[in-house]
Design an enzyme around this catalytic site. Structure first.
Site, PDB file in Angstrom:
ATOM      1  N   ASP A 137       0.638  -1.322   0.083  1.00 47.83           N
ATOM      2  CA  ASP A 137       0.088   0.010   0.087  1.00 47.83           C
ATOM      3  C   ASP A 137       0.866   1.093   0.074  1.00 47.83           C
ATOM      4  OD1 ASP A 137      -3.267   0.399   0.919  1.00 47.83           O
ATOM      5  OD2 ASP A 137      -1.800   2.376   1.154  1.00 47.83           O
ATOM      6  N   ILE A 138       0.682   2.162  -0.814  1.00 51.64           N
ATOM      7  CA  ILE A 138       1.228   3.415  -0.857  1.00 51.64           C
ATOM      8  C   ILE A 138       1.264   4.220   0.551  1.00 51.64           C
ATOM      9  CG2 ILE A 138      -0.634   5.189  -1.592  1.00 51.64           C
ATOM     10  CD1 ILE A 138       1.384   5.981  -4.107  1.00 51.64           C
ATOM     11  N   ASN A 154     -12.724  -3.336   2.266  1.00 54.29           N
ATOM     12  CA  ASN A 154     -13.848  -2.347   2.618  1.00 54.29           C
ATOM     13  C   ASN A 154     -14.744  -2.455   1.503  1.00 54.29           C
ATOM     14  OD1 ASN A 154     -12.361  -1.014   4.840  1.00 54.29           O
ATOM     15  ND2 ASN A 154     -10.817   0.016   3.430  1.00 54.29           N
ATOM     16  N   GLU A 194     -12.600   3.157  -1.162  1.00 50.30           N
ATOM     17  CA  GLU A 194     -11.989   4.227  -2.242  1.00 50.30           C
ATOM     18  C   GLU A 194     -11.679   4.046  -3.673  1.00 50.30           C
ATOM     19  OE1 GLU A 194      -8.967   6.155   0.303  1.00 50.30           O
ATOM     20  OE2 GLU A 194     -10.246   7.030   1.641  1.00 50.30           O
ATOM     21  N   VAL A 195     -11.133   2.849  -3.594  1.00 52.82           N
ATOM     22  CA  VAL A 195     -10.698   2.558  -4.928  1.00 52.82           C
ATOM     23  C   VAL A 195     -11.617   1.102  -5.419  1.00 52.82           C
ATOM     24  CG1 VAL A 195      -8.888   1.288  -6.559  1.00 52.82           C
ATOM     25  CG2 VAL A 195      -8.257   2.895  -4.640  1.00 52.82           C
ATOM     26  N   HIS A 197     -10.330  -5.273  -3.655  1.00 56.57           N
ATOM     27  CA  HIS A 197      -9.212  -5.671  -3.104  1.00 56.57           C
ATOM     28  C   HIS A 197      -9.123  -5.897  -1.633  1.00 56.57           C
ATOM     29  CE1 HIS A 197      -9.904  -1.323  -2.581  1.00 56.57           C
ATOM     30  NE2 HIS A 197      -9.437  -1.290  -1.531  1.00 56.57           N
ATOM     31  N   HIS A 210      -7.105  -5.869   2.013  1.00 58.16           N
ATOM     32  CA  HIS A 210      -5.908  -5.524   2.565  1.00 58.16           C
ATOM     33  C   HIS A 210      -5.281  -6.268   3.527  1.00 58.16           C
ATOM     34  CE1 HIS A 210      -6.594  -0.955   2.323  1.00 58.16           C
ATOM     35  NE2 HIS A 210      -7.839  -1.314   1.851  1.00 58.16           N
TER      36      HIS A 210
HETATM   37  P1  5GP Z   1      -9.800   1.241   0.258  1.00 60.06           P
HETATM   38  O1  5GP Z   1     -10.272   1.518  -1.222  1.00 60.06           O
HETATM   39  O2  5GP Z   1     -10.036  -0.201   0.796  1.00 60.06           O
HETATM   40  O3  5GP Z   1     -10.500   2.339   1.376  1.00 60.06           O
HETATM   41  O4  5GP Z   1      -8.210   1.642   0.107  1.00 60.06           O
HETATM   42  C1  5GP Z   1      -7.678   1.960  -1.076  1.00 60.06           C
HETATM   43  C2  5GP Z   1      -6.131   1.579  -0.623  1.00 60.06           C
HETATM   44  O5  5GP Z   1      -5.467   1.750  -1.890  1.00 60.06           O
HETATM   45  C3  5GP Z   1      -5.757   2.809   0.612  1.00 60.06           C
HETATM   46  O6  5GP Z   1      -5.015   2.195   1.524  1.00 60.06           O
HETATM   47  C4  5GP Z   1      -4.488   3.634  -0.203  1.00 60.06           C
HETATM   48  O7  5GP Z   1      -3.337   3.941   0.268  1.00 60.06           O
HETATM   49  C5  5GP Z   1      -4.278   2.944  -1.543  1.00 60.06           C
HETATM   50  N1  5GP Z   1      -3.559   3.376  -2.705  1.00 60.06           N
HETATM   51  C6  5GP Z   1      -4.297   4.215  -3.235  1.00 60.06           C
HETATM   52  N2  5GP Z   1      -3.849   4.563  -4.450  1.00 60.06           N
HETATM   53  C7  5GP Z   1      -2.650   3.757  -4.666  1.00 60.06           C
HETATM   54  C8  5GP Z   1      -1.585   3.646  -5.513  1.00 60.06           C
HETATM   55  O8  5GP Z   1      -1.313   4.315  -6.614  1.00 60.06           O
HETATM   56  N3  5GP Z   1      -0.708   2.718  -5.156  1.00 60.06           N
HETATM   57  C9  5GP Z   1      -0.653   1.931  -3.782  1.00 60.06           C
HETATM   58  N4  5GP Z   1       0.391   0.872  -3.975  1.00 60.06           N
HETATM   59  N5  5GP Z   1      -1.752   2.040  -3.181  1.00 60.06           N
HETATM   60  C10 5GP Z   1      -2.641   2.860  -3.395  1.00 60.06           C
END
Ligand code: 5GP
Length: 123
Positions: free
Chosen positions: A33-34, A91, A99-100, A104, A106
């Site tokens: 994760d970034i 999530n 958010e994405v 996915h 974690h």
């Molecule tokens: P969620 O969608 O489950 O809330 O979290 C999305 C996750 O993707 C976050 O923890 C965020 O830090 C990670 N993330 C967002 N953009 C990037 C990216 O470009 N590269 C990587 N490696 N992780 C990302």
């Protein structure tokens, strides 16, 4: 939900954006994760176009679902956290704070993670 091919994980899968890969097989790609929230914080994504856990669990063929969850476990073993332990979560949707919009999981590890969640009151 319609899958948006411009999402950031689709762009990582296509190679358009870089990632720090930790595991890959025919079903899944795992990368760091970034913005890590634990000493080990890795994301595992399926290679197919599934926007969320809801879509994946409904639309993916059984072999794809099995292959993906095997890849999650294999990723944890490659990270050498299977014995010390880890947490994985997905999530999902607005209340889940996704958010994405590419499904996915974690993986969090590398230190005691405490209780699962603080108590959330109904709003
Ligand atoms: P969620 O969608 O489950 O809330 O979290 C999305 C996750 O993707 C976050 O923890 C965020 O830090 C990670 N993330 C967002 N953009 C990037 C990216 O470009 N590269 C990587 N490696 N992780 C990302």
């Amino acid at each position: 939900m319609a899958y948006d091919r411009s999402n950031v994980f689709a762009r990582i899968l296509s190679g358009e954006l870089p990632c720090e890969r930790v595991y890959e097989d025919q079903h899944a790609l795992a990368f760091r994760d970034i913005n890590p929230l634990a000493p080990v914080h890795v994301l595992v994504i399926p290679k197919g176009e599934y926007a969320s856990m809801d879509d994946f669990s409904r639309d993916a063929p059984p072999a794809v679902i099995a292959g993906f969850f095997r890849a999650v476990g294999e990723t944890a073993r490659r990270l050498e956290v299977a014995e010390s332990g880890y947490r994985f979560l997905a999530n999902t949707g607005p209340d889940g704070n996704q958010e994405v919009m590419h499904f996915h999981v974690h993986i969090f590890a590398g230190a005691p993670l405490g209780r699962m969640l603080k108590k959330i009151e109904a709003s």
